[in-house]
Design a protein around this motif. Structure first.
Motif, PDB file in Angstrom:
ATOM      1  N   ALA A   1     -69.566 -85.573  36.853  1.00 25.85           N
ATOM      2  CA  ALA A   1     -70.908 -85.199  37.312  1.00 25.85           C
ATOM      3  C   ALA A   1     -71.792 -84.870  36.126  1.00 25.85           C
ATOM      4  O   ALA A   1     -71.322 -84.468  35.057  1.00 25.85           O
ATOM      5  N   VAL A   2     -73.109 -85.029  36.342  1.00 27.58           N
ATOM      6  CA  VAL A   2     -74.111 -84.744  35.311  1.00 27.58           C
ATOM      7  C   VAL A   2     -75.191 -83.850  35.913  1.00 27.58           C
ATOM      8  O   VAL A   2     -75.690 -84.122  37.012  1.00 27.58           O
ATOM      9  N   ALA A   3     -75.548 -82.804  35.192  1.00 26.88           N
ATOM     10  CA  ALA A   3     -76.660 -81.936  35.584  1.00 26.88           C
ATOM     11  C   ALA A   3     -77.799 -82.153  34.596  1.00 26.88           C
ATOM     12  O   ALA A   3     -77.665 -81.837  33.407  1.00 26.88           O
ATOM     13  N   PHE A   4     -78.898 -82.725  35.078  1.00 29.54           N
ATOM     14  CA  PHE A   4     -80.081 -82.938  34.245  1.00 29.54           C
ATOM     15  C   PHE A   4     -81.015 -81.740  34.403  1.00 29.54           C
ATOM     16  O   PHE A   4     -81.405 -81.387  35.519  1.00 29.54           O
ATOM     17  N   LEU A   5     -81.378 -81.125  33.284  1.00 32.97           N
ATOM     18  CA  LEU A   5     -82.240 -79.942  33.304  1.00 32.97           C
ATOM     19  C   LEU A   5     -83.597 -80.301  32.712  1.00 32.97           C
ATOM     20  O   LEU A   5     -83.731 -80.434  31.494  1.00 32.97           O
ATOM     21  N   ASP A   6     -84.590 -80.506  33.574  1.00 32.68           N
ATOM     22  CA  ASP A   6     -85.910 -80.973  33.171  1.00 32.68           C
ATOM     23  C   ASP A   6     -85.758 -82.095  32.142  1.00 32.68           C
ATOM     24  O   ASP A   6     -86.309 -82.044  31.039  1.00 32.68           O
TER      25      ASP A   6
ATOM     26  N   GLN B   1     -91.888 -73.183  35.822  1.00 32.85           N
ATOM     27  CA  GLN B   1     -92.686 -74.228  35.192  1.00 32.85           C
ATOM     28  C   GLN B   1     -92.565 -74.167  33.670  1.00 32.85           C
ATOM     29  O   GLN B   1     -93.336 -74.791  32.955  1.00 32.85           O
ATOM     30  N   CYS B   2     -91.575 -73.409  33.194  1.00 31.97           N
ATOM     31  CA  CYS B   2     -91.310 -73.288  31.758  1.00 31.97           C
ATOM     32  C   CYS B   2     -90.090 -74.128  31.398  1.00 31.97           C
ATOM     33  O   CYS B   2     -88.969 -73.827  31.821  1.00 31.97           O
ATOM     34  N   HIS B   3     -90.298 -75.173  30.604  1.00 37.19           N
ATOM     35  CA  HIS B   3     -89.222 -76.090  30.235  1.00 37.19           C
ATOM     36  C   HIS B   3     -88.065 -75.355  29.563  1.00 37.19           C
ATOM     37  O   HIS B   3     -86.889 -75.607  29.872  1.00 37.19           O
ATOM     38  N   ASP B   4     -88.360 -74.450  28.647  1.00 32.52           N
ATOM     39  CA  ASP B   4     -87.317 -73.781  27.883  1.00 32.52           C
ATOM     40  C   ASP B   4     -86.468 -72.837  28.729  1.00 32.52           C
ATOM     41  O   ASP B   4     -85.340 -72.498  28.343  1.00 32.52           O
ATOM     42  N   SER B   5     -86.974 -72.398  29.877  1.00 33.68           N
ATOM     43  CA  SER B   5     -86.252 -71.442  30.714  1.00 33.68           C
ATOM     44  C   SER B   5     -85.290 -72.091  31.699  1.00 33.68           C
ATOM     45  O   SER B   5     -84.465 -71.401  32.313  1.00 33.68           O
ATOM     46  N   VAL B   6     -85.379 -73.396  31.855  1.00 38.99           N
ATOM     47  CA  VAL B   6     -84.605 -74.078  32.896  1.00 38.99           C
ATOM     48  C   VAL B   6     -83.094 -73.885  32.753  1.00 38.99           C
ATOM     49  O   VAL B   6     -82.410 -73.580  33.743  1.00 38.99           O
ATOM     50  N   PRO B   7     -82.482 -74.056  31.553  1.00 38.82           N
ATOM     51  CA  PRO B   7     -81.024 -73.918  31.475  1.00 38.82           C
ATOM     52  C   PRO B   7     -80.506 -72.568  31.960  1.00 38.82           C
ATOM     53  O   PRO B   7     -79.496 -72.512  32.671  1.00 38.82           O
ATOM     54  N   ALA B   8     -81.184 -71.490  31.610  1.00 34.60           N
ATOM     55  CA  ALA B   8     -80.724 -70.165  32.022  1.00 34.60           C
ATOM     56  C   ALA B   8     -80.880 -69.960  33.522  1.00 34.60           C
ATOM     57  O   ALA B   8     -79.971 -69.454  34.202  1.00 34.60           O
ATOM     58  N   LEU B   9     -82.014 -70.352  34.066  1.00 31.29           N
ATOM     59  CA  LEU B   9     -82.284 -70.115  35.477  1.00 31.29           C
ATOM     60  C   LEU B   9     -81.403 -70.967  36.384  1.00 31.29           C
ATOM     61  O   LEU B   9     -81.100 -70.570  37.510  1.00 31.29           O
ATOM     62  N   CYS B  10     -80.986 -72.127  35.915  1.00 30.34           N
ATOM     63  CA  CYS B  10     -80.234 -73.057  36.755  1.00 30.34           C
ATOM     64  C   CYS B  10     -78.723 -73.013  36.515  1.00 30.34           C
ATOM     65  O   CYS B  10     -77.982 -73.760  37.165  1.00 30.34           O
TER      66      CYS B  10
END
Length: 304
Positions: free
Chosen positions: A198-203, A254-263
């Protein structure tokens, strides 16, 4: 001798990480403030480099001393970090690919690290979660060594991932890292399909319209990947798109840099879910209307 690394021994950097992982001034204990100098571009660049070098040094120390990760050199100036015995681990292998930029191994965003701490800006929480689930890890380092990000990903695949004993390989790709993974899929389709679960794409920056993936690759992505994208919707809400090559979910920001932590929690839940075998369909007898009426008359019981 290995390739040269940045000079980290800077005595003039006035900040350090406290026990909670926040960057604080050594004397005033105030939060980090980037000293922009619009009239002095060189000084601004020097401050930027000092910050990146300090964060890199501290994260590398944590990777090696706290998580016992091993530095593996691919070429003279290119290396990655991996957990001990990662290539011989028969279970799951988690591969992290960060975005293009100045981030080094173990960091999703130096800006988030500087302003919001290591827990939100580094890959350390992913390492902790992987360890709890007994999964091996490989941390790519595509911005080190001056090579194209796509080449770095292909090199890691060829020399490490393809030779690992892992039964299941899971990939987390942030920003341009997603484009580099799809590029790998375009060139090594059969090999990647056989190994990656599986692959998780983050933004992610990948594009199924501009990358020559082909129908087989697109079909594989639809069933083996999820994409968390910037959205005002709450986390994990479905976000439809005609261009989507896989199910798209809101990243809750809506913050690109925050996506890995939030997801992160959602990503690992997705990996766990996709590993579970689907339950076989339960056979049942189709009862026709006429048959139900006969049964009702014979048993003198109501039918609903």
């Amino acid at each position: 001798m290995r390739g040269s690394e940045p000079s980290y021994n800077r005595t003039d950097f006035p900040y350090s990480f406290n026990e909670e992982g926040y960057l604080r001034h050594r004397e005033t204990y105030e939060p980090y403030r980037f000293p922009f100098k619009l009239d002095d571009v060189r000084e601004t660049e020097r401050q930027h480099q000092a910050l990146c070098h300090y964060i890199t040094r501290q994260v590398y120390n944590l990777l090696e001393e706290k998580f016992n990760l091993i530095r593996f050199y691919l070429e003279e100036e290119s290396f990655v970090f991996l957990s001990p015995g990662a290539l011989e681990h028969p279970g799951s292998l988690v591969v992290l690919i960060q975005d293009w930029g100045s981030m080094r191994c173990g960091v999703w965003s130096w800006k988030i690290v500087a302003h919001e701490g290591l827990e939100l800006g580094s890959q350390i929480p992913y390492l902790r979660w992987a360890a709890l689930e007994s999964r091996a890890v490989i941390l790519m380092n595509p911005n080190e060594g001056g090579q194209p990000l796509e080449r770095h990903v292909q090199l890691v695949w060829d020399r490490l991932i393809s030779k690992s004993f892992a039964e299941h390989v899971f990939v987390v790709a942030h920003g341009y890292g997603g484009l580099a993974f799809v590029d790998l899929l375009c060139n090594w389709l059969k090999e990647v399909q056989d190994r990656v679960k599986a692959v998780a794409f983050l933004d992610s920056s990948h594009s199924l319209w501009h990358q020559p993936l082909g129908k087989a690759g697109r079909d594989w992505l639809k069933s083996h990947s999820r994409s968390w994208i910037l959205s005002t919707k709450p986390l994990n809400r479905s976000v439809g798109s005609l261009k989507a090559g896989c199910p798209q979910l809101s990243a809750g920001t809506q913050c690109h840099d925050s996506v890995p932590a939030l997801c992160m929690e959602s990503v690992f839940r997705f990996f766990t879910k996709i590993m579970k075998p689907k339950a076989p369909p339960v056979p049942f007898e189709i009862i026709t209307r006429s048959k139900s009426h006969v049964t009702d008359r014979n048993n003198n019981s109501p039918t609903y």
